[in-house]
Motif scaffolding. Structure first.
Motif, PDB file in Angstrom:
ATOM      1  N   GLU A 120       0.829  -1.211   0.000  1.00 14.25           N
ATOM      2  CA  GLU A 120       0.000   0.000   0.000  1.00 14.25           C
ATOM      3  C   GLU A 120       0.864   1.262   0.000  1.00 14.25           C
ATOM      4  N   LYS A 121       1.982   1.229   0.740  1.00 16.89           N
ATOM      5  CA  LYS A 121       2.834   2.411   0.880  1.00 16.89           C
ATOM      6  C   LYS A 121       3.931   2.485  -0.175  1.00 16.89           C
ATOM      7  N   SER A 122       4.020   1.487  -1.051  1.00 15.57           N
ATOM      8  CA  SER A 122       5.110   1.445  -2.031  1.00 15.57           C
ATOM      9  C   SER A 122       4.834   2.281  -3.275  1.00 15.57           C
ATOM     10  N   GLY A 123       3.624   2.822  -3.370  1.00 14.61           N
ATOM     11  CA  GLY A 123       3.253   3.578  -4.560  1.00 14.61           C
ATOM     12  C   GLY A 123       2.555   2.728  -5.607  1.00 14.61           C
ATOM     13  N   MET A 124       2.270   1.467  -5.289  1.00 14.73           N
ATOM     14  CA  MET A 124       1.589   0.597  -6.244  1.00 14.73           C
ATOM     15  C   MET A 124       0.178   1.092  -6.532  1.00 14.73           C
ATOM     16  N   GLN A 125      -0.203   1.055  -7.809  1.00 12.40           N
ATOM     17  CA  GLN A 125      -1.589   1.313  -8.174  1.00 12.40           C
ATOM     18  C   GLN A 125      -2.427   0.118  -7.731  1.00 12.40           C
ATOM     19  N   LYS A 126      -3.602   0.390  -7.182  1.00 12.37           N
ATOM     20  CA  LYS A 126      -4.435  -0.698  -6.645  1.00 12.37           C
ATOM     21  C   LYS A 126      -4.742  -1.762  -7.689  1.00 12.37           C
ATOM     22  N   GLY A 127      -4.951  -1.312  -8.939  1.00 11.48           N
ATOM     23  CA  GLY A 127      -5.282  -2.269  -9.988  1.00 11.48           C
ATOM     24  C   GLY A 127      -4.128  -3.164 -10.403  1.00 11.48           C
ATOM     25  N   ARG A 128      -2.918  -2.825  -9.921  1.00  8.67           N
ATOM     26  CA  ARG A 128      -1.736  -3.609 -10.298  1.00  8.67           C
ATOM     27  C   ARG A 128      -1.118  -4.368  -9.129  1.00  8.67           C
ATOM     28  N   MET A 129      -1.731  -4.317  -7.978  1.00  5.17           N
ATOM     29  CA  MET A 129      -1.147  -4.972  -6.810  1.00  5.17           C
ATOM     30  C   MET A 129      -1.053  -6.484  -6.961  1.00  5.17           C
ATOM     31  N   MET A 130      -1.837  -7.050  -7.869  1.00  5.26           N
ATOM     32  CA  MET A 130      -1.816  -8.500  -8.081  1.00  5.26           C
ATOM     33  C   MET A 130      -0.907  -8.890  -9.244  1.00  5.26           C
ATOM     34  N   ASN A 131      -0.200  -7.930  -9.820  1.00  4.92           N
ATOM     35  CA  ASN A 131       0.731  -8.253 -10.909  1.00  4.92           C
ATOM     36  C   ASN A 131       1.914  -9.047 -10.351  1.00  4.92           C
ATOM     37  N   THR A 132       2.086 -10.262 -10.825  1.00  7.07           N
ATOM     38  CA  THR A 132       3.195 -11.109 -10.398  1.00  7.07           C
ATOM     39  C   THR A 132       3.814 -11.762 -11.627  1.00  7.07           C
ATOM     40  N   PHE A 133       4.914 -12.472 -11.425  1.00  9.39           N
ATOM     41  CA  PHE A 133       5.502 -13.214 -12.532  1.00  9.39           C
ATOM     42  C   PHE A 133       4.545 -14.310 -12.995  1.00  9.39           C
ATOM     43  N   ALA A 134       3.773 -14.858 -12.065  1.00 10.58           N
ATOM     44  CA  ALA A 134       2.828 -15.932 -12.417  1.00 10.58           C
ATOM     45  C   ALA A 134       1.696 -15.418 -13.296  1.00 10.58           C
ATOM     46  N   THR A 135       1.315 -14.145 -13.117  1.00  8.63           N
ATOM     47  CA  THR A 135       0.201 -13.606 -13.914  1.00  8.63           C
ATOM     48  C   THR A 135       0.675 -12.951 -15.202  1.00  8.63           C
ATOM     49  N   TYR A 136       1.987 -12.937 -15.436  1.00  9.50           N
ATOM     50  CA  TYR A 136       2.521 -12.438 -16.710  1.00  9.50           C
ATOM     51  C   TYR A 136       2.430 -13.582 -17.706  1.00  9.50           C
ATOM     52  N   ASN A 137       1.598 -13.432 -18.723  1.00  9.39           N
ATOM     53  CA  ASN A 137       1.314 -14.546 -19.625  1.00  9.39           C
ATOM     54  C   ASN A 137       2.435 -14.713 -20.650  1.00  9.39           C
ATOM     55  N   VAL A 138       3.339 -15.643 -20.361  1.00 10.82           N
ATOM     56  CA  VAL A 138       4.484 -15.850 -21.242  1.00 10.82           C
ATOM     57  C   VAL A 138       4.091 -16.506 -22.560  1.00 10.82           C
ATOM     58  N   ASN A 139       2.844 -16.967 -22.677  1.00  4.86           N
ATOM     59  CA  ASN A 139       2.396 -17.546 -23.954  1.00  4.86           C
ATOM     60  C   ASN A 139       2.294 -16.486 -25.045  1.00  4.86           C
ATOM     61  N   PHE A 140       2.247 -15.219 -24.629  1.00  4.41           N
ATOM     62  CA  PHE A 140       2.076 -14.138 -25.595  1.00  4.41           C
ATOM     63  C   PHE A 140       3.399 -13.507 -26.023  1.00  4.41           C
ATOM     64  N   VAL A 141       4.524 -14.004 -25.496  1.00  2.34           N
ATOM     65  CA  VAL A 141       5.801 -13.375 -25.779  1.00  2.34           C
ATOM     66  C   VAL A 141       6.782 -14.379 -26.362  1.00  2.34           C
ATOM     67  N   SER A 142       7.887 -13.855 -26.878  1.00  4.27           N
ATOM     68  CA  SER A 142       8.894 -14.689 -27.528  1.00  4.27           C
ATOM     69  C   SER A 142       9.792 -15.375 -26.506  1.00  4.27           C
ATOM     70  N   ASP A 143      10.602 -16.319 -27.000  1.00  2.00           N
ATOM     71  CA  ASP A 143      11.548 -17.008 -26.122  1.00  2.00           C
ATOM     72  C   ASP A 143      12.530 -16.013 -25.504  1.00  2.00           C
ATOM     73  N   THR A 144      12.902 -14.985 -26.277  1.00  3.19           N
ATOM     74  CA  THR A 144      13.820 -13.959 -25.761  1.00  3.19           C
ATOM     75  C   THR A 144      13.207 -13.255 -24.574  1.00  3.19           C
ATOM     76  N   GLU A 145      11.920 -12.947 -24.680  1.00  2.00           N
ATOM     77  CA  GLU A 145      11.251 -12.235 -23.598  1.00  2.00           C
ATOM     78  C   GLU A 145      10.988 -13.143 -22.399  1.00  2.00           C
ATOM     79  N   LYS A 146      10.798 -14.441 -22.650  1.00  2.00           N
ATOM     80  CA  LYS A 146      10.685 -15.381 -21.536  1.00  2.00           C
ATOM     81  C   LYS A 146      11.981 -15.391 -20.737  1.00  2.00           C
ATOM     82  N   ALA A 147      13.113 -15.296 -21.457  1.00  2.00           N
ATOM     83  CA  ALA A 147      14.412 -15.216 -20.789  1.00  2.00           C
ATOM     84  C   ALA A 147      14.515 -13.926 -19.976  1.00  2.00           C
ATOM     85  N   CYS A 148      13.908 -12.838 -20.488  1.00  2.00           N
ATOM     86  CA  CYS A 148      13.882 -11.563 -19.752  1.00  2.00           C
ATOM     87  C   CYS A 148      13.115 -11.718 -18.443  1.00  2.00           C
TER      88      CYS A 148
END
Length: 260
Positions: free
Chosen positions: A49-77
């Protein structure tokens, strides 16, 4: 005599009239551990809450980043960003920069790094955890990470400078000091607008301080590799490039386009 809850034997005390059971030390310890775990979760929620996170993005995690939509290079990123947080640095560097056009999920990854850092953080003071367990989130504790846009840094810095220049007695939030001292700084949209020389010097000052004090930071920018030097200027470019591990480059179509 046995405990009614856990079935373990417990000692009894003779009061002079009758024998009464002591409190079960095992159940008392389990209850305290549960309270401390709840306190830790409350403290982490407070940190978000105090980190400056937008409320709508507080659930953004690596698990919710859909790697099916990106290239192998970006998966490495994505894997590199995960390592950067877990190892608190990468290849002897304490900075990382995400480069790419709009809609590639760079902001999502900044939030994912912030969330992972908070979840991994072993530096929480036990007294703070106990306080949050006993009283909730009414204690003022500085957040361990700060996520902020470059534009917000510069806007707040200019306001702080303006008020000090004209002797305004009103206390203004010194964002630059927080950007220097927070354990993990994440700057989104570096160079979203053209910067003056003074504005570049503010970002340089922050990067220099964090690099010299081995403090972690992550940056995202919509500039391409070829644009960065021209847009940011040689001095700021050199500071960032020298402080960061190899840049993570995001190419291709917008992540938002695929996510629809």
């Amino acid at each position: 005599m046995v405990c009614e809850k856990c079935g373990r034997e417990i000692e009894t005390i003779f009061t002079g009239i009758k024998w009464i059971p002591k409190h079960c030390s095992y159940c008392a310890e389990m209850k305290r551990e549960e309270e401390l775990q709840n306190g830790l979760e409350n403290l982490k929620a407070y940190m978000r809450e105090k980190s400056g996170m937008q409320k709508g993005r507080m659930m953004n995690t690596f698990a919710t980043y859909n790697v099916n939509f990106v290239s192998d290079t970006e998966k490495a990123c994505v894997n590199g960003c995960t390592r950067f947080v877990d190892e608190k640095g990468l290849d002897g560097k304490f900075g990382v920069i995400l480069i790419g056009t709009c809609g590639r999920g760079k902001t999502h990854l900044l939030y994912a790094m912030a969330n992972r850092y908070i979840d991994n953080d072993a530096d929480f003071d036990e007294s703070d955890i106990r306080y949050f367990a006993d009283f909730g989130k009414f204690r003022s504790i500085k957040p361990h990470c700060l996520i902020i846009t470059c534009d917000d840094i510069l806007t707040n810095a200019e306001e702080w400078r303006r008020r000090n220049r004209y002797g305004d007695e009103k206390i203004v939030y010194d964002i630059v000091a927080d950007c220097k001292n927070v354990k993990f700084l994440l700057i989104d949209d570096l160079g979203a607008k053209e910067m003056t020389e003074w504005e570049r010097s503010i970002i340089c000052d922050i990067i220099d301080y964090r690099t010299n004090n081995k403090k972690m930071f992550a940056i995202s920018t919509n500039y391409t590799q070829s644009e960065i030097k021209n847009k940011l200027g040689q001095r700021l470019y050199d500071r960032i490039r020298g402080a960061c591990a190899e840049p993570y480059i995001f190419t291709g179509e917008s992540y938002r386009h695929f996510a629809k």
